[in-house]
Design an enzyme around this catalytic site. Structure first.
Site: not given
Ligand SMILES: [Zn+2]
Length: 414
Positions: A95, A97, A128, A162-163, A191, A385
């Site tokens: 992903h 984003d 990520d 995705e987030e 992921d 994150h």
């Molecule tokens: Zn991710």
């Protein structure tokens, strides 16, 4: 096997490629509108240009309409090589984003300017999910630059959103591009993973997020009997909810952790001063529930406990479902993608990878909902994150080799 060795040797030389692409991608801030951004366009266009140099048979941006972003759509990139080869394709889905950097004072530098510290790359998005894309891309680059032909189709997908729910990302593709991904395809989502690269995630727990609002009566703290203390109600209810561990205690060793979990998390601020009895308390409960239980059973148990505490203390307790996701059926343990990925990991690292279940919410759940046997796998220390999110260059190169072995896997060749 000889051809794999030469590809692996080539991949070992790609350190600069990793740093360069990670820097370019990190600089193109891909925040969705729900996270205060304008979308993933700039980053996706850059990826498209990078892939275009590798002469794919298909290279397309599928637009998911979204009026919240200036371009009016969210970009989902699809690239495919060897599309006329027939047979199952290997797909790697990453992903584009990212999540916002959060408190900037916790970062050692600008989150969008990559820093390289030995083998470690630091920046928002490097793990990520740029780690996933970069390794899947280098694998293909290694194969093509070695002049080794593919004998099965290979696809790279880079999705948006995705987030923040995947409604404009993978879910959009599955709804509007039926047949793009097929049941016989080998689908890997890089992921999540562990540091040894031995965790192949095939199942998730159901997710239930609840918010409890306890309503009492506010008054001066020196005369508590004139009011009804909502904070006491919240405290009693939080303790009562621990009984969920016993009510839904059956473990499943496929999962890590093996049991359902029920965690009180967010507590909203109540009164700003010490000498007031709070008339309202709000807290949340994060439940990760093994597929053997229905989320509805947990919800009813919570409702019952809230009613009991409410009537004991003469408080009104409201229960709101913030998020409820029933886990789809796990990817079957004998799926070709699991067997092929295990073989590829063994060839590269010598390790035996094992299928496992996790607490949830990866994008692979959408594949499973559509009956597509996808797995989640990568080699990483989990820094997603976090401030100073980082990835290790050797992990990316290892994963690139595993993907190369997977793209060229042939169970008939043994
Ligand atoms: Zn991710």
């Amino acid at each position: 096997m000889i051809s794999l060795k030469s590809i692996f040797a080539r991949i070992d030389e790609y350190r600069e490629e990793v740093i360069n692409l990670q820097s370019e991608l990190t600089a193109r801030v891909a925040l969705g509108p729900a996270n205060g951004g304008t979308g993933e366009h700039e980053k996706t266009n850059h990826i498209k240009a990078v892939l275009d140099e590798m002469n794919p048979d298909t290279l397309e941006i599928i637009q998911a309409p979204d009026s919240r972003v200036p371009d009016g759509y969210r970009p989902n990139l699809i690239a495919k090589w060897g599309k006329d080869l027939g047979g199952p394709a290997v797909w790697v889905l990453s992903h584009s984003d990212i999540v916002p950097p959060g408190d900037l004072t916790l970062w050692e530098g600008d989150p969008y300017t990559v820093r390289v510290d030995g083998d470690r790359i630091v920046g928002r998005g490097v793990e990520d999910n740029q780690h996933g894309f970069v390794s899947s891309w280098l694998a293909l680059k290694g194969i093509l630059e070695s002049g080794i032909p593919l004998f099965r189709p290979v696809g790279l997908a880079v999705v948006a959103d995705e987030e923040t729910g995947s409604e404009f990302g993978l879910h959009y593709l599955l709804k509007h591009r039926k047949g793009l991904f097929r049941e016989q395809d080998l689908i890997v989502v890089p992921d999540a993973g562990n540091e040894e690269g031995t965790m192949i995630e095939i199942a998730e727990k159901s997710m239930l997020w609840l918010q409890f609002t306890i309503i009492g009566k506010q008054c001066h703290a020196s005369t508590p009997k004139k009011g009804k203390n909502s904070l006491v109600g919240a405290a009693k209810l939080i303790l009562a909810l621990q009984e969920l561990d016993n009510l839904f205690s059956y473990p499943d060793d496929l999962f890590s952790p093996p049991e359902s979990t029920f965690s009180p998390t967010k507590m909203e601020p109540n009164v700003p001063n010490i000498n007031t009895i709070p008339g309202k308390a709000v807290f949340s409960l994060d439940c990760r529930i093994l597929p053997r239980y229905q989320t509805g059973e947990v919800l009813s148990a919570c409702r019952e406990m809230a009613d009991k505490i409410g009537s004991e203390l003469d408080l009104k307790i409201e229960l709101e479902t913030v998020q409820r996701q029933e886990a789809p059926a796990p990817t079957p343990i004998d799926s070709p993608v699991i067997l092929a990925l295990k073989r590829a990991i063994k060839v590269v690292t010598g390790r035996d990878a094992e299928p496992m279940g996790i607490g949830g919410g990866t994008v692979a759940a959408f594949f499973r909902k559509y009956g597509l046997p996808a797995v989640v796998w990568s080699t990483c220390a989990d820094t997603a994150h976090q401030p100073n999110e980082s990835c290790f260059i050797p992990d990316i190169l290892t994963d690139a080799k595993v993907f190369a072995a997977l793209y060229l896997d042939d169970d008939k060749r043994g």
